[in-house]
Design an enzyme around this catalytic site. Sequence first.
Site, mmCIF file in Angstrom:
data_model
loop_
_atom_site.group_PDB
_atom_site.id
_atom_site.type_symbol
_atom_site.label_atom_id
_atom_site.label_comp_id
_atom_site.label_asym_id
_atom_site.label_seq_id
_atom_site.Cartn_x
_atom_site.Cartn_y
_atom_site.Cartn_z
ATOM 1 N NE ARG A 199 -4.339 -1.364 0.289
ATOM 2 C CZ ARG A 199 -4.540 -2.418 -0.521
ATOM 3 N NH1 ARG A 199 -3.663 -2.712 -1.456
ATOM 4 N NH2 ARG A 199 -5.643 -3.144 -0.422
ATOM 5 C CD GLU A 228 -2.949 3.452 -4.896
ATOM 6 O OE1 GLU A 228 -4.052 2.917 -5.159
ATOM 7 O OE2 GLU A 228 -1.969 2.811 -4.503
ATOM 8 C CG HIS A 247 -3.615 -0.446 -6.484
ATOM 9 N ND1 HIS A 247 -3.867 0.163 -5.286
ATOM 10 C CD2 HIS A 247 -3.633 -1.778 -6.207
ATOM 11 C CE1 HIS A 247 -4.032 -0.742 -4.343
ATOM 12 N NE2 HIS A 247 -3.898 -1.940 -4.888
HETATM 13 P P1 NAP Z 1 -0.940 -11.553 4.660
HETATM 14 O O1 NAP Z 1 -0.952 -12.989 4.248
HETATM 15 O O2 NAP Z 1 -1.732 -11.133 5.843
HETATM 16 O O3 NAP Z 1 0.588 -11.112 4.822
HETATM 17 C C1 NAP Z 1 1.007 -9.920 5.424
HETATM 18 C C2 NAP Z 1 2.233 -10.254 6.246
HETATM 19 O O4 NAP Z 1 2.825 -9.057 6.732
HETATM 20 C C3 NAP Z 1 1.904 -11.130 7.463
HETATM 21 O O5 NAP Z 1 2.779 -12.221 7.460
HETATM 22 C C4 NAP Z 1 2.185 -10.188 8.634
HETATM 23 O O6 NAP Z 1 2.656 -10.859 9.766
HETATM 24 C C5 NAP Z 1 3.281 -9.314 8.076
HETATM 25 N N1 NAP Z 1 3.456 -8.086 8.835
HETATM 26 C C6 NAP Z 1 2.529 -7.371 9.504
HETATM 27 N N2 NAP Z 1 3.097 -6.288 10.071
HETATM 28 C C7 NAP Z 1 4.409 -6.333 9.762
HETATM 29 C C8 NAP Z 1 5.527 -5.509 10.062
HETATM 30 N N3 NAP Z 1 5.387 -4.415 10.800
HETATM 31 N N4 NAP Z 1 6.737 -5.866 9.570
HETATM 32 C C9 NAP Z 1 6.885 -6.964 8.826
HETATM 33 N N5 NAP Z 1 5.872 -7.810 8.531
HETATM 34 C C10 NAP Z 1 4.648 -7.484 8.977
HETATM 35 O O7 NAP Z 1 -1.469 -10.635 3.465
HETATM 36 P P2 NAP Z 1 -1.234 -10.849 1.888
HETATM 37 O O8 NAP Z 1 -2.414 -11.522 1.302
HETATM 38 O O9 NAP Z 1 0.126 -11.375 1.639
HETATM 39 O O10 NAP Z 1 -1.315 -9.316 1.430
HETATM 40 C C11 NAP Z 1 -0.411 -8.354 1.941
HETATM 41 C C12 NAP Z 1 -0.837 -6.957 1.555
HETATM 42 O O11 NAP Z 1 -0.607 -6.754 0.177
HETATM 43 C C13 NAP Z 1 -2.328 -6.658 1.742
HETATM 44 O O12 NAP Z 1 -2.634 -6.255 3.057
HETATM 45 C C14 NAP Z 1 -2.587 -5.569 0.744
HETATM 46 O O13 NAP Z 1 -2.485 -4.307 1.351
HETATM 47 C C15 NAP Z 1 -1.487 -5.748 -0.284
HETATM 48 N N6 NAP Z 1 -2.003 -6.168 -1.592
HETATM 49 C C16 NAP Z 1 -1.810 -5.363 -2.665
HETATM 50 C C17 NAP Z 1 -2.265 -5.762 -3.910
HETATM 51 C C18 NAP Z 1 -2.054 -4.903 -5.119
HETATM 52 O O14 NAP Z 1 -2.902 -4.897 -5.993
HETATM 53 N N7 NAP Z 1 -0.937 -4.208 -5.216
HETATM 54 C C19 NAP Z 1 -2.913 -6.987 -4.068
HETATM 55 C C20 NAP Z 1 -3.076 -7.782 -2.948
HETATM 56 C C21 NAP Z 1 -2.626 -7.363 -1.710
HETATM 57 P P3 NAP Z 1 1.624 -11.229 10.954
HETATM 58 O O15 NAP Z 1 0.951 -12.464 10.483
HETATM 59 O O16 NAP Z 1 2.538 -11.406 12.074
HETATM 60 O O17 NAP Z 1 0.716 -10.064 11.124
#
Ligand code: NAP
Length: 283
Positions: A199, A228, A247
């Site tokens: 993000r 954005e 995005h």
């Molecule tokens: P996810 O499976 O929840 O992975 C996020 C990871 O980040 C979790 O392992 C979390 O650990 C870790 N985390 C949280 N706070 C942190 C910190 N301060 N330092 C380091 N690691 C930390 O989510 P995901 O499905 O991979 O998606 C991740 C993010 O990508 C979404 O939240 C979204 O904002 C973004 N996204 C963007 C797009 C796009 O179109 N560009 C598409 C999809 C997703 P914990 O489990 O310990 O909390």
Amino acid sequence: MQQVRGVEGILSLLTDRIDGEVMDAAGPQLKVISNYAVGYDNIDIAAARERGIAVGNTPGVLTEATADLAFALLMAAARRLAEGAAYIRAGKWKTWEPTTLLGADITGATLGIIGLGRIGKAVAKRAAGFEMRVLAHSPSATAADAASVGATLVSLDELLSQSDFVSLHVPLNDKTRHLINRDTLRKMKPTAILINTARGPVVDQNALYEALTQGTIAAAALDVTDPEPLPADHPLLDLPNVLVVPHIGSATVKTRERMAIMAADNLIAGVQGRPLPHAVTSG
Ligand code: NAP
């Protein structure tokens, strides 16, 4: 605010800020907010919880597409694809010569993944194909978890100082807002490339601009920005070492179809008073 009045369910996009005010404008019959995204930083989860409103998202189905885009950005920035394409269009391609548009090596380089969740792990798997050394920083990940995708857990400082590429995969929340700032950018290598498909506000964009113009880091490739849309006259877009796309992390035909079905399933379940198949449980 006017259009939600009286509805039982809201299907929201990541560009819709759904706070307590919107929920109250809808009214007490509102049962569910179904976000057409995995990230839910646009929704006030605490406000929904207080009002007994279920919130759904679309985890998993966009993991591979987003990891593909992160890797596409990594490779494009390393090998200066956007600059190369602009070079031809500007009529500058006159001959082949040994030092035109030299980029960074990908094979064998060190990739730092911040946030080793679904997408972070999928990126690590792609890096294995390029024989990269993969470092990860993610508070609740275990060493075994990281090892399962060929990554090694390190502190944030170690990751920043050792990585040739730093790729962000954290959710946006109070702890991750401006995680990449003037201080953390200074800890990176001057040759490092930053990739953000998480993000926009995870990066302090003014600090990034400064870092890219002063040579603190080499380049950045961004799928997400703050704000954005990014205005066409934004100073970042004048920099040759920045690649920005609008995005499009999950923007493939199949992925968007799967997200739509998942979001619809959540919405229907919520309106019918059933548990959501994909409910947001924290935040
Ligand atoms: P996810 O499976 O929840 O992975 C996020 C990871 O980040 C979790 O392992 C979390 O650990 C870790 N985390 C949280 N706070 C942190 C910190 N301060 N330092 C380091 N690691 C930390 O989510 P995901 O499905 O991979 O998606 C991740 C993010 O990508 C979404 O939240 C979204 O904002 C973004 N996204 C963007 C797009 C796009 O179109 N560009 C598409 C999809 C997703 P914990 O489990 O310990 O909390």
